[in-house]
Structures are given as structure tokens and as C-alpha cells.
Design a protein around this motif. Structure first.
Motif, PDB file in Angstrom:
ATOM      1  N   PRO A   1       0.800  -1.233   0.000  1.00  0.00           N
ATOM      2  CA  PRO A   1       0.000   0.000   0.000  1.00  0.00           C
ATOM      3  C   PRO A   1       0.826   1.274   0.000  1.00  0.00           C
ATOM      4  O   PRO A   1       0.552   2.193  -0.783  1.00  0.00           O
ATOM      5  CB  PRO A   1      -0.834  -0.128   1.286  1.00  0.00           C
ATOM      6  N   ARG A   2       1.859   1.357   0.854  1.00  0.00           N
ATOM      7  CA  ARG A   2       2.618   2.594   0.945  1.00  0.00           C
ATOM      8  C   ARG A   2       3.329   2.920  -0.372  1.00  0.00           C
ATOM      9  O   ARG A   2       3.379   4.076  -0.794  1.00  0.00           O
ATOM     10  CB  ARG A   2       3.639   2.522   2.086  1.00  0.00           C
ATOM     11  N   LEU A   3       3.861   1.893  -1.029  1.00  0.00           N
ATOM     12  CA  LEU A   3       4.538   2.113  -2.312  1.00  0.00           C
ATOM     13  C   LEU A   3       3.532   2.489  -3.394  1.00  0.00           C
ATOM     14  O   LEU A   3       3.818   3.327  -4.257  1.00  0.00           O
ATOM     15  CB  LEU A   3       5.308   0.858  -2.719  1.00  0.00           C
ATOM     16  N   ARG A   4       2.336   1.898  -3.340  1.00  0.00           N
ATOM     17  CA  ARG A   4       1.315   2.231  -4.342  1.00  0.00           C
ATOM     18  C   ARG A   4       0.900   3.699  -4.211  1.00  0.00           C
ATOM     19  O   ARG A   4       0.745   4.408  -5.203  1.00  0.00           O
ATOM     20  CB  ARG A   4       0.111   1.303  -4.198  1.00  0.00           C
ATOM     21  N   TYR A   5       0.684   4.159  -2.978  1.00  0.00           N
ATOM     22  CA  TYR A   5       0.362   5.574  -2.764  1.00  0.00           C
ATOM     23  C   TYR A   5       1.476   6.467  -3.307  1.00  0.00           C
ATOM     24  O   TYR A   5       1.219   7.489  -3.956  1.00  0.00           O
ATOM     25  CB  TYR A   5       0.188   5.861  -1.267  1.00  0.00           C
ATOM     26  N   ARG A   6       2.715   6.078  -3.016  1.00  0.00           N
ATOM     27  CA  ARG A   6       3.863   6.895  -3.434  1.00  0.00           C
ATOM     28  C   ARG A   6       3.969   6.951  -4.955  1.00  0.00           C
ATOM     29  O   ARG A   6       4.288   8.000  -5.526  1.00  0.00           O
ATOM     30  CB  ARG A   6       5.149   6.335  -2.826  1.00  0.00           C
ATOM     31  N   ARG A   7       3.696   5.851  -5.619  1.00  0.00           N
ATOM     32  CA  ARG A   7       3.739   5.823  -7.078  1.00  0.00           C
ATOM     33  C   ARG A   7       2.694   6.776  -7.675  1.00  0.00           C
ATOM     34  O   ARG A   7       2.967   7.470  -8.656  1.00  0.00           O
ATOM     35  CB  ARG A   7       3.492   4.403  -7.585  1.00  0.00           C
ATOM     36  N   VAL A   8       1.523   6.841  -7.073  1.00  0.00           N
ATOM     37  CA  VAL A   8       0.462   7.727  -7.560  1.00  0.00           C
ATOM     38  C   VAL A   8       0.935   9.179  -7.535  1.00  0.00           C
ATOM     39  O   VAL A   8       0.809   9.909  -8.526  1.00  0.00           O
ATOM     40  CB  VAL A   8      -0.831   7.560  -6.734  1.00  0.00           C
ATOM     41  N   VAL A   9       1.505   9.616  -6.407  1.00  0.00           N
ATOM     42  CA  VAL A   9       1.904  11.021  -6.305  1.00  0.00           C
ATOM     43  C   VAL A   9       3.125  11.319  -7.180  1.00  0.00           C
ATOM     44  O   VAL A   9       3.237  12.411  -7.744  1.00  0.00           O
ATOM     45  CB  VAL A   9       2.165  11.431  -4.831  1.00  0.00           C
ATOM     46  N   GLN A  10       4.032  10.355  -7.313  1.00  0.00           N
ATOM     47  CA  GLN A  10       5.204  10.581  -8.158  1.00  0.00           C
ATOM     48  C   GLN A  10       4.797  10.765  -9.623  1.00  0.00           C
ATOM     49  O   GLN A  10       5.276  11.672 -10.308  1.00  0.00           O
ATOM     50  CB  GLN A  10       6.184   9.411  -8.026  1.00  0.00           C
ATOM     51  N   ILE A  11       3.900   9.909 -10.087  1.00  0.00           N
ATOM     52  CA  ILE A  11       3.474   9.981 -11.489  1.00  0.00           C
ATOM     53  C   ILE A  11       2.688  11.258 -11.760  1.00  0.00           C
ATOM     54  O   ILE A  11       2.904  11.942 -12.765  1.00  0.00           O
ATOM     55  CB  ILE A  11       2.630   8.726 -11.851  1.00  0.00           C
ATOM     56  N   LEU A  12       1.786  11.616 -10.844  1.00  0.00           N
ATOM     57  CA  LEU A  12       0.970  12.803 -11.046  1.00  0.00           C
ATOM     58  C   LEU A  12       1.780  14.092 -10.918  1.00  0.00           C
ATOM     59  O   LEU A  12       1.510  15.073 -11.603  1.00  0.00           O
ATOM     60  CB  LEU A  12      -0.204  12.813 -10.069  1.00  0.00           C
ATOM     61  N   LYS A  13       2.772  14.099 -10.042  1.00  0.00           N
ATOM     62  CA  LYS A  13       3.627  15.282  -9.923  1.00  0.00           C
ATOM     63  C   LYS A  13       4.370  15.537 -11.240  1.00  0.00           C
ATOM     64  O   LYS A  13       4.498  16.676 -11.703  1.00  0.00           O
ATOM     65  CB  LYS A  13       4.634  15.104  -8.790  1.00  0.00           C
ATOM     66  N   SER A  14       4.836  14.458 -11.843  1.00  0.00           N
ATOM     67  CA  SER A  14       5.531  14.588 -13.124  1.00  0.00           C
ATOM     68  C   SER A  14       4.562  15.006 -14.228  1.00  0.00           C
ATOM     69  O   SER A  14       4.897  15.834 -15.082  1.00  0.00           O
ATOM     70  CB  SER A  14       6.188  13.254 -13.484  1.00  0.00           C
ATOM     71  N   ALA A  15       3.353  14.467 -14.189  1.00  0.00           N
ATOM     72  CA  ALA A  15       2.372  14.759 -15.243  1.00  0.00           C
ATOM     73  C   ALA A  15       1.951  16.218 -15.248  1.00  0.00           C
ATOM     74  O   ALA A  15       1.734  16.814 -16.312  1.00  0.00           O
ATOM     75  CB  ALA A  15       1.147  13.862 -15.080  1.00  0.00           C
ATOM     76  N   PHE A  16       1.826  16.814 -14.071  1.00  0.00           N
ATOM     77  CA  PHE A  16       1.330  18.184 -13.977  1.00  0.00           C
ATOM     78  C   PHE A  16       2.436  19.195 -13.686  1.00  0.00           C
ATOM     79  O   PHE A  16       2.143  20.383 -13.513  1.00  0.00           O
ATOM     80  CB  PHE A  16       0.233  18.269 -12.918  1.00  0.00           C
ATOM     81  N   GLN A  17       3.685  18.740 -13.638  1.00  0.00           N
ATOM     82  CA  GLN A  17       4.836  19.635 -13.470  1.00  0.00           C
ATOM     83  C   GLN A  17       4.624  20.631 -12.324  1.00  0.00           C
ATOM     84  O   GLN A  17       4.846  21.835 -12.470  1.00  0.00           O
ATOM     85  CB  GLN A  17       5.109  20.384 -14.769  1.00  0.00           C
ATOM     86  N   CYS A  18       4.170  20.104 -11.174  1.00  0.00           N
ATOM     87  CA  CYS A  18       3.948  20.965 -10.015  1.00  0.00           C
ATOM     88  C   CYS A  18       5.120  20.840  -9.043  1.00  0.00           C
ATOM     89  O   CYS A  18       5.963  19.952  -9.178  1.00  0.00           O
ATOM     90  CB  CYS A  18       2.632  20.620  -9.320  1.00  0.00           C
TER      91      CYS A  18
ATOM     92  N   VAL B   1      -5.964   3.590  -5.265  1.00  0.00           N
ATOM     93  CA  VAL B   1      -6.273   3.716  -3.837  1.00  0.00           C
ATOM     94  C   VAL B   1      -7.106   2.527  -3.370  1.00  0.00           C
ATOM     95  O   VAL B   1      -6.880   1.985  -2.279  1.00  0.00           O
ATOM     96  CB  VAL B   1      -7.014   5.051  -3.584  1.00  0.00           C
ATOM     97  N   ARG B   2      -8.074   2.115  -4.186  1.00  0.00           N
ATOM     98  CA  ARG B   2      -8.915   0.972  -3.814  1.00  0.00           C
ATOM     99  C   ARG B   2      -8.075  -0.294  -3.663  1.00  0.00           C
ATOM    100  O   ARG B   2      -8.260  -1.070  -2.719  1.00  0.00           O
ATOM    101  CB  ARG B   2     -10.010   0.759  -4.860  1.00  0.00           C
ATOM    102  N   LEU B   3      -7.128  -0.515  -4.572  1.00  0.00           N
ATOM    103  CA  LEU B   3      -6.255  -1.683  -4.469  1.00  0.00           C
ATOM    104  C   LEU B   3      -5.408  -1.622  -3.194  1.00  0.00           C
ATOM    105  O   LEU B   3      -5.204  -2.645  -2.527  1.00  0.00           O
ATOM    106  CB  LEU B   3      -5.343  -1.764  -5.690  1.00  0.00           C
ATOM    107  N   ALA B   4      -4.915  -0.422  -2.863  1.00  0.00           N
ATOM    108  CA  ALA B   4      -4.123  -0.263  -1.643  1.00  0.00           C
ATOM    109  C   ALA B   4      -4.962  -0.572  -0.400  1.00  0.00           C
ATOM    110  O   ALA B   4      -4.493  -1.213   0.536  1.00  0.00           O
ATOM    111  CB  ALA B   4      -3.559   1.152  -1.558  1.00  0.00           C
ATOM    112  N   GLU B   5      -6.221  -0.108  -0.406  1.00  0.00           N
ATOM    113  CA  GLU B   5      -7.107  -0.374   0.729  1.00  0.00           C
ATOM    114  C   GLU B   5      -7.394  -1.868   0.866  1.00  0.00           C
ATOM    115  O   GLU B   5      -7.385  -2.422   1.970  1.00  0.00           O
ATOM    116  CB  GLU B   5      -8.424   0.396   0.552  1.00  0.00           C
ATOM    117  N   LEU B   6      -7.654  -2.527  -0.247  1.00  0.00           N
ATOM    118  CA  LEU B   6      -7.913  -3.972  -0.208  1.00  0.00           C
ATOM    119  C   LEU B   6      -6.687  -4.721   0.290  1.00  0.00           C
ATOM    120  O   LEU B   6      -6.796  -5.675   1.071  1.00  0.00           O
ATOM    121  CB  LEU B   6      -8.309  -4.474  -1.597  1.00  0.00           C
ATOM    122  N   SER B   7      -5.521  -4.298  -0.142  1.00  0.00           N
ATOM    123  CA  SER B   7      -4.275  -4.928   0.303  1.00  0.00           C
ATOM    124  C   SER B   7      -4.099  -4.759   1.807  1.00  0.00           C
ATOM    125  O   SER B   7      -3.711  -5.707   2.509  1.00  0.00           O
ATOM    126  CB  SER B   7      -3.090  -4.324  -0.446  1.00  0.00           C
TER     127      SER B   7
END
Length: 531
Positions: A17-34, A154-160
Motif C-alpha cells: 500500500p505505501r509504495l502504491r500511494y507513493r507511485r500515484v503522487v510521483q506519477i501525477l507530480k511529473s504529469a502536472f509539473q507541479c 487507492v482501492r487496491l491499496a485499501e484492499l491490500s
């Protein structure tokens, strides 16, 4: 297109779960150049960060109350992604926390969206940029394409997480954990391996009725662990009664624990139930159990063995159903050997011993906990933002924390008050500098040499065969302090001044080193002994 493919690819991977959450923010940060992005989970009326990028690490320890953060509240209750105008009056919860620390961040762009799981608001994604006007309406439309994949992750992380809990708990305890019973109570904050192992261990033992003995130094959070055990157990709907054994006078201990009847002794004007009866069906937490007098230990043993108590002045036994959780910072095995603690009671209490790691062994958890206390103090002091300087962070990580989490809380609260007093206004970003922490010499982190009266470092003792570096450091510090005390006739204030440390910190260091003043020699020099 590539960030979308990355999120889709991650859905097919087996990630914790923790790595899945981290992957989400890493990918989105790169996508939106914030410059910063946060993924926060809704727990009652609080948003808890589960992953951040571009923000100070202590952000993960903060808990953002919706009532205190209208910007987060706006995002959560909006049905569509939202952008805040750069000149909005709503304060940003991350002011001062962006890693670059460039400027005061009074004007910058913010975008956010609510994530839903099974039709319910799970939490929010927040995007921050230092440059005003960074986010546009086009970004809002792009964000809509990412939301469904972020929600699936997020749903997969919660189920895990729920599956992990079910592996450790029986079905009823797993249901309790999944239903959100953790909301509204204090939590064990931290991500170090030792704390994660402790949390797993607590889930394993919570649903049993075994007696638990919580071991650990002063201030590590033993009471918090006891409350966690109770909250995860089948007894969670029944009371948890706290008894501070160190504060029980021997003459009243029996009455406090077992109760009394009217007229049992002078001052017993009515019948009174004891702590055992008050905890019926629930948990009795015996804090500082190692401080109980031997006479009381014998009566406590009988109550635990037979599952019944007798009120003082009564011959009628009362059946009880309580789970015993005890805690101590003493070495009870040694106390048993010395005849200061009953061996039979020790074995009754320590059916399942649990060790709570000291703060100095928890690495960067210090910053997460500091962030948690900073957010509490920010709300109490009514300031816009409260943050740590880089030097303050390094000082917190380098300090030995003899008082553990409790000491950290006091240090952060005191520093927050000092920093607030220096701030121009409550609307300023208040930065806690290292000097506000008042963290000085520690046995676990001594400087290369402690200056003496003439600014010279005392010569280090030769390293004897078999002597560890830590032992050599401690020996050097003991000798330095002892010699300085002798030079100043046992005056601790003058000694502290000559060594360049705060008097209170010098006393703490001396206690940690087992060095105490115990009177004076005929010549007037202090007589020092080692414990």
C-alpha cells in the motif's frame, strides 16, 4: 499519455500500500509539473497524509483538521476538481512546507480533487505550484482523466491493507479494523520497521485475552500502545480503566483496586467499587506496575489468578471479567532477582511481553512526530503556518531523546512558543530555528571535545581493548564533567557555563551517564558516585 499508461501498468502490479500511494503522487507530480503534491486520506474529521512529493518529510506526521483548513474542506466537498485563485484569502495548509523553501509562499497556485472509493469520499489529491497561474482550466480537464485511475490505485491499496489485517487477526477483529474504528483515537505515528512490526504484533495479540506486559523507556508511548490493544480487541465497547500504580499510596492501594464497604476504615462513608469492578468486561491498564509495594502485589496476584476480588471490609467475593494490560520502564526480571517484585505475579503479567522501541532507534520517525506536534501547536497558537528550518530538522535527528516522544512533544511545543513570540504576526510563516529547540550536549551525540575553563578540549581517554566507541564516549564525558565539577566546587551552574551547556541539559546528561552528586568531600570538592 505516458503518465496514464504508468498508472494503468501499476494496477496490474503487486505493490504494498505505501509504495502504491507513493507511485500515484510521483506519477501525477511529473504529469502536472507541479512543485508539490499530497495524497491525504479522510479519517473522521481529519485528513491524514499517506504520500507526499515535494513537501517536507514532517508533513506525513501532520493531521489536518477540516475545521482548521477551509481550502482542504472546499476540495473535499466539491464534486469536481477545483483551482484556487492565487489571491484567494483561504490559507494553504502547505505554506512553508514545500521542500525548496523558496520565499514565503504567500502567492502560489493550488489545485485539488476528491477521490471516491465505493461511492464514499476516501480523501483528496492536492497540487501546489510556487508560480501563480501555473494551473489552468485545461489542467482541470486533464485531471479528470487521471482521477479514475488514482481511485482504482487507492482501492487496491485499501484492499491490500485489509488483507494484511485479516492475515493477522481473526475475522471479527479484522472487521473491526476495516470498519474504521481507529478514527477518533490517538494513533501510533511512524514508518520505521520497528514500529511497523509493533503494529503487526498488536493486531495479532489484541483479540486474545492474554495478559500483556508493555516494556519500554519513559515517554515512548506505552499508554498509547495499551489503548491500541484495547481498541482493537473484542472488549473495545467496554471500559478501559487506567491505574497509575506509582501514585497509589500503600495504605489506599487495596481500596483503589478492589473497592471497600461502608465503615471498612475511617473515612469509608459509603460502599465504593474498585478499579477491577469499574473495568468489568473491559481492560484494566496497570501503568508503572513495577512500583507496586510487595503487600499489594500479593493481593493483585490473587485477583488475577481467581478472577474475583473482595472489597475491603467484606467477606463476599465479586466475580470479575477483565483483561490485564500492564506497563513498566523497570527491568522486572532484575526486580524479581532482587526480591522487589514477586516472580509469580511477573509470570502472570508477562504472558505476552511487548517492547516499545525508544525514539533514538526510530530514525526519521522523529520528523513525522515533530510534524504532528507542529500541527497541533499551529492550531493552538492560531498561526498560519509553523515549520522547521533545515538546521532544526538536523538537530532533532541528531539528538539522543532520553525522554523519548514525550520529550519531543515538550521540545516542539516550547520551541513553537519561542518562534511565535519572534514572529511579526499570526499570518506570517513561523519558522522554528535550531536555537529555539534548546537541544544541547547529549551522551549519544557528543561533540569532538568539550571545552574546559580555558577553551581547551579535555584529552580523550585511550581506547582500552574491548571498549566500544559508545563506552569510550560515555567515559570521556563522565571524566570531563567530574573534573569540571571539582574545579567549581560542586557548583552545577558554573560547571555548565564553563562547559558551554545549559544547566538543565547538564543535569540530564549526568543522570544518563549514571553520575550523581552525593554531598561534598572535606576539602569542599563534590563527591561523585556512579550508579
Amino acid at each position: 499519455m505516458e503518465p496514464l499508461l504508468q498508472l494503468m501498468s501499476d494496477l496490474g502490479r503487486d505493490l504494498p500500500p505505501r509504495l502504491r500511494y507513493r507511485r500515484v503522487v510521483q506519477i501525477l507530480k511529473s504529469a502536472f509539473q507541479c512543485d508539490a503534491i499530497g495524497l491525504l486520506k479522510l479519517e473522521g474529521e481529519v485528513l491524514r497524509p499517506v504520500a507526499v512529493e515535494g513537501l517536507a518529510e514532517e508533513t506525513l506526521g501532520r493531521r489536518f483538521r477540516l475545521a482548521d483548513h477551509p481550502r482542504l474542506q472546499t476540495i473535499l466537498y466539491a464534486h469536481e476538481p477545483v483551482i484556487f485563485e492565487p489571491d484567494t484569502d483561504l490559507p494553504d495548509p502547505y505554506d512553508g512546507l514545500v521542500e525548496s523553501r523558496t520565499g514565503d509562499l504567500h502567492v502560489h497556485d493550488c489545485m485539488g480533487v476528491t477521490l471516491y472509493v465505493d461511492g464514499r469520499a476516501w480523501g483528496v489529491l492536492t497540487f501546489d505550484a510556487l508560480a501563480p497561474g501555473r494551473f489552468t482550466r485545461l489542467d482541470l480537464e486533464r485531471l479528470k482523466h487521471f482521477v479514475l485511475l488514482a481511485e482504482a490505485s487507492v482501492r487496491l491499496a485499501e484492499l491490500s491493507s485489509q488483507l494484511e489485517a485479516l492475515r493477522s487477526l481473526r475475522a471479527d477483529a479484522g472487521t473491526a479494523l476495516a470498519s474504521g474504528l481507529t478514527a477518533g483515537r490517538q494513533e501510533l505515528i511512524g514508518q520505521c520497521p520497528a514500529l511497523q512490526e509493533l503494529k503487526q504484533e498488536l493486531m495479532l495479540i489484541a483479540d486474545s485475552d492474554l495478559s500483556v506486559l508493555i516494556l519500554g523507556e519513559t515517554g515512548v508511548g506505552k499508554e498509547l500502545v495499551a489503548r491500541e490493544i484495547h481498541a482493537l480487541s473484542r472488549r473495545r465497547d467496554r471500559p478501559m480503566v487506567h491505574v497509575n500504580c506509582a501514585a497509589l499510596p500503600e495504605s489506599l492501594a487495596e481500596s483503589e483496586l478492589f473497592g471497600h464497604v461502608k465503615g471498612a476504615f475511617s473515612g469509608a462513608l459509603s460502599h465504593r467499587a474498585g478499579k477491577f469492578e469499574a473495568a468489568e468486561g473491559g481492560t484494566l491498564f496497570l501503568d508503572e506496575v513495577g512500583e507496586l509495594p510487595l503487600a499489594v502485589q500479593a493481593k493483585l496476584l490473587r485477583a488475577i489468578q481467581h478472577g474475583e476480588v473482595q472489597r475491603v471490609g467484606s467477606d463476599v467475593p465479586v466475580r470479575i471479567d477483565v483483561r490485564i494490560v500492564a506497563a513498566t520502564n523497570r527491568d522486572l526480571k532484575e526486580a524479581v532477582r532482587q526480591g522487589k517484585f514477586r516472580a509469580d505475579l511477573y509470570h502472570r503479567l508477562s504472558v505476552y511481553p511487548v517492547f516499545v522501541p525508544p525514539l533514538r532507534e526510530r530514525g526519521n520517525d522523529v520528523l513525522l512526530l515533530a510534524g504532528h506536534f507542529l500541527e497541533l501547536n499551529r492550531s493552538r497558537l492560531g498561526v498560519r503556518s509553523l515549520r522547521l528550518s533545515r538546521d532544526a530538522e538536523k538537530a532533532l535527528l541528531a539528538y539522543g531523546w532520553p525522554g523519548n516522544v514525550r520529550e519531543l512533544e515538550h521540545v516542539v511545543s516550547r520551541a513553537a512558543l519561542k518562534a511565535r513570540a519572534k514572529a511579526a504576526s499570526a499570518n506570517a510563516i513561523v519558522t522554528i530555528e535550531r536555537r529555539f529547540l534548546d537541544l544541547e550536549l547529549e551522551a549519544s551525540d557528543p561533540p569532538p571535545g568539550v571545552p574546559g575553563d580555558h577553551g581547551q578540549a579535555a584529552p580523550a581517554p585511550a581506547l582500552e581493548p574491548g571498549l566500544t566507541l559508545h563506552e569510550a564516549q560515555a567515559r570521556f564525558l563522565r571524566r570531563t564533567i567530574e573534573e569540571a565539577l571539582t574545579r567549581h566546587g560542586g557548583n552545577w551552574s558554573r560547571t555548565a557555563a564553563s562547559l558551554g551547556v545549559d544547566p538543565s541539559n547538564l543535569h540530564k546528561l549526568a543522570r544518563r551517564l549514571g553520575l550523581k552528586q552525593s554531598g561534598a568531600t572535606p576539602g569542599g570538592a563534590p563527591r561523585v558516585r556512579y550508579n
